[in-house]
Write an enzyme that holds these catalytic residues in place. Structure first.
Site, PDB file in Angstrom:
ATOM      1  N   PRO A   1      -3.288  -0.450 -14.608  1.00 41.70           N
ATOM      2  CA  PRO A   1      -4.384  -1.186 -15.262  1.00 41.70           C
ATOM      3  C   PRO A   1      -5.354  -0.289 -16.042  1.00 41.70           C
ATOM      4  O   PRO A   1      -6.080  -0.769 -16.908  1.00 41.70           O
ATOM      5  CB  PRO A   1      -5.098  -1.863 -14.079  1.00 41.70           C
ATOM      6  CG  PRO A   1      -4.021  -2.034 -13.051  1.00 41.70           C
ATOM      7  CD  PRO A   1      -3.141  -0.825 -13.177  1.00 41.70           C
TER       8      PRO A   1
ATOM      9  N   TYR B   1     -14.283  12.004 -19.431  1.00 38.46           N
ATOM     10  CA  TYR B   1     -13.090  11.894 -18.588  1.00 38.46           C
ATOM     11  C   TYR B   1     -12.390  13.246 -18.505  1.00 38.46           C
ATOM     12  O   TYR B   1     -12.058  13.732 -17.423  1.00 38.46           O
ATOM     13  CB  TYR B   1     -12.146  10.825 -19.169  1.00 38.46           C
ATOM     14  CG  TYR B   1     -10.910  10.582 -18.320  1.00 38.46           C
ATOM     15  CD1 TYR B   1     -11.013   9.924 -17.082  1.00 38.46           C
ATOM     16  CD2 TYR B   1      -9.654  10.987 -18.742  1.00 38.46           C
ATOM     17  CE1 TYR B   1      -9.885   9.691 -16.307  1.00 38.46           C
ATOM     18  CE2 TYR B   1      -8.524  10.755 -17.977  1.00 38.46           C
ATOM     19  CZ  TYR B   1      -8.650  10.105 -16.756  1.00 38.46           C
ATOM     20  OH  TYR B   1      -7.520   9.875 -15.978  1.00 38.46           O
TER      21      TYR B   1
HETATM   22  N1  LIG Z   1      -2.668   5.856 -15.361  1.00 39.84           N
HETATM   23  C1  LIG Z   1      -2.603   7.033 -15.957  1.00 39.84           C
HETATM   24  O1  LIG Z   1      -1.937   7.226 -17.009  1.00 39.84           O
HETATM   25  C2  LIG Z   1      -3.335   8.208 -15.383  1.00 39.84           C
HETATM   26  C3  LIG Z   1      -3.182   9.442 -16.012  1.00 39.84           C
HETATM   27  C4  LIG Z   1      -3.842  10.530 -15.490  1.00 39.84           C
HETATM   28  C5  LIG Z   1      -4.617  10.390 -14.355  1.00 39.84           C
HETATM   29  N2  LIG Z   1      -4.758   9.171 -13.783  1.00 39.84           N
HETATM   30  C6  LIG Z   1      -5.607   9.093 -12.598  1.00 39.84           C
HETATM   31  O2  LIG Z   1      -4.939   8.412 -11.558  1.00 39.84           O
HETATM   32  C7  LIG Z   1      -5.909   7.807 -10.686  1.00 39.84           C
HETATM   33  C8  LIG Z   1      -5.515   6.382 -10.433  1.00 39.84           C
HETATM   34  O3  LIG Z   1      -5.705   5.650 -11.650  1.00 39.84           O
HETATM   35  P1  LIG Z   1      -4.818   4.413 -12.092  1.00 39.84           P
HETATM   36  O4  LIG Z   1      -4.054   4.800 -13.272  1.00 39.84           O
HETATM   37  O5  LIG Z   1      -4.088   3.835 -10.922  1.00 39.84           O
HETATM   38  O6  LIG Z   1      -5.977   3.469 -12.612  1.00 39.84           O
HETATM   39  P2  LIG Z   1      -6.566   2.114 -12.018  1.00 39.84           P
HETATM   40  O7  LIG Z   1      -7.714   1.792 -12.895  1.00 39.84           O
HETATM   41  O8  LIG Z   1      -5.483   1.129 -11.844  1.00 39.84           O
HETATM   42  O9  LIG Z   1      -7.051   2.548 -10.571  1.00 39.84           O
HETATM   43  C9  LIG Z   1      -8.243   3.228 -10.347  1.00 39.84           C
HETATM   44  C10 LIG Z   1      -8.779   2.747  -9.019  1.00 39.84           C
HETATM   45  O10 LIG Z   1     -10.003   3.448  -8.742  1.00 39.84           O
HETATM   46  C11 LIG Z   1     -10.883   2.525  -8.139  1.00 39.84           C
HETATM   47  N3  LIG Z   1     -12.270   2.986  -8.316  1.00 39.84           N
HETATM   48  C12 LIG Z   1     -12.953   3.160  -9.475  1.00 39.84           C
HETATM   49  N4  LIG Z   1     -14.197   3.579  -9.218  1.00 39.84           N
HETATM   50  C13 LIG Z   1     -14.319   3.657  -7.861  1.00 39.84           C
HETATM   51  C14 LIG Z   1     -15.360   4.025  -6.985  1.00 39.84           C
HETATM   52  N5  LIG Z   1     -16.572   4.403  -7.442  1.00 39.84           N
HETATM   53  N6  LIG Z   1     -15.115   4.012  -5.646  1.00 39.84           N
HETATM   54  C15 LIG Z   1     -13.909   3.641  -5.180  1.00 39.84           C
HETATM   55  N7  LIG Z   1     -12.884   3.270  -5.948  1.00 39.84           N
HETATM   56  C16 LIG Z   1     -13.085   3.288  -7.286  1.00 39.84           C
HETATM   57  C17 LIG Z   1     -10.631   1.219  -8.877  1.00 39.84           C
HETATM   58  O11 LIG Z   1     -11.092   0.125  -8.100  1.00 39.84           O
HETATM   59  C18 LIG Z   1      -9.114   1.249  -9.027  1.00 39.84           C
HETATM   60  O12 LIG Z   1      -8.498   0.654  -7.901  1.00 39.84           O
HETATM   61  C19 LIG Z   1      -7.261   7.985 -11.383  1.00 39.84           C
HETATM   62  O13 LIG Z   1      -7.948   9.084 -10.813  1.00 39.84           O
HETATM   63  C20 LIG Z   1      -6.879   8.302 -12.816  1.00 39.84           C
HETATM   64  O14 LIG Z   1      -7.862   9.047 -13.499  1.00 39.84           O
HETATM   65  C21 LIG Z   1      -4.139   8.077 -14.255  1.00 39.84           C
END
Ligand SMILES: NC(=O)c1ccc[n+]([C@@H]2O[C@H](COP(=O)([O-])OP(=O)(O)OC[C@H]3O[C@@H](n4cnc5c(N)ncnc54)[C@H](O)[C@@H]3O)[C@@H](O)[C@H]2O)c1
Length: 226
Positions: free
Chosen positions: A155, A117
């Site tokens: 999530p 990651y």
């Molecule tokens: N939540 C946090 O604390 C956090 C921190 C740093 C970065 N992020 C980044 O923010 C972004 C959003 O994440 P989130 O926190 O909303 O998590 P999340 O798991 O709720 O959402 C991730 C989304 O990506 C979609 N996804 C996964 N693989 C996929 C694919 N191959 N094709 C299309 N869609 C796909 C999933 O269906 C989901 O809707 C991500 O890139 C994550 O790495 C989140």
């Protein structure tokens, strides 16, 4: 889920199925947008996985599972790079276009328990700068920036927080490490994307915007005891 969310967002929306790790899905979406709209103005490369739920561990740099390592990179960095590639083709016809790549705090610091990651998110950070410079160098009307969320309650955290009362105390534990004292909300990141998508940021390209409650400000930071 996306199909159901689309009408709730408004009349002017459309759902297209897109597995970001699939080149052919990107080409289909690119062709569809080209034929229907003739250009693209904004792309947010938001899809991402930690690998904890989607792949097999271990996840540390000494023992990581190779298949899982590739899966995480295929979604996170291949997905964002394919998205940038399609977007550049479509955005050349725009007057002012913006690509926003969602990286992470984990793209800026090492994460011992999530090697793939962290590596994939660091690659997104650097690729965003390459795209920004490439577009500037070619005179394309396209800016590209990365956003680095810290701990945002979505999530994605479910696998790490557990359930019920265990979840509440796990959230408190995470919040204790954050200078502003709470986990972020999705809209904290959405507002940053809104800024980078808008003409208010017309002079901004190649930056990394941290949305992290102060985590990256320095290791001495601690929440107020008040
Ligand atoms: N939540 C946090 O604390 C956090 C921190 C740093 C970065 N992020 C980044 O923010 C972004 C959003 O994440 P989130 O926190 O909303 O998590 P999340 O798991 O709720 O959402 C991730 C989304 O990506 C979609 N996804 C996964 N693989 C996929 C694919 N191959 N094709 C299309 N869609 C796909 C999933 O269906 C989901 O809707 C991500 O890139 C994550 O790495 C989140």
């Amino acid at each position: 889920m996306g199909r159901a969310a689309s009408p709730a967002i408004g009349d002017n929306t459309e759902y297209l199925h897109l597995d970001v790790s699939s080149e052919s899905d990107w080409y289909s979406a690119q062709n569809y947008i080209q034929e229907k709209f003739g250009r693209l103005d904004i792309l947010v490369n938001n899809a991402g996985i930690t690998g904890f739920l989607e792949t097999e561990g271990p996840f540390d740099p000494e023992n990581f599972n190779t298949k899982g390592w590739h899966q995480v990179h295929q979604t996170n960095i291949d997905g964002a790079a394919f998205g940038c590639r399609s977007a550049i083709h479509l955005m050349k016809a725009s007057l002012a276009a913006s690509i926003i790549n969602i990286s992470s705090r984990s793209g800026l610091v090492g994460i011992p328990g999530a090697a793939a990651y962290a590596s994939s998110k660091a690659a997104i950070r650097n690729h965003s700068k390459t795209v920004a410079l490439y577009c500037a160098q070619n005179g394309y009307p396209i800016r590209c920036n990365s956003i680095h969320p810290g701990a945002i309650l979505t999530p994605m955290w479910d696998a790490m927080l557990g359930q019920g009362s265990e979840r509440e105390s796990a959230i408190e534990g995470v919040a204790k490490e954050i200078p502003l004292g709470i986990m972020g909300e999705p809209k904290d990141v959405a507002y940053a994307a809104l800024y980078l998508a808008s003409d208010e940021s017309k002079y901004v390209t190649g930056i990394e915007l941290n949305i992290d409650g102060g985590i990256l400000a320095g290791s001495a930071a601690a929440p107020s005891s008040k």
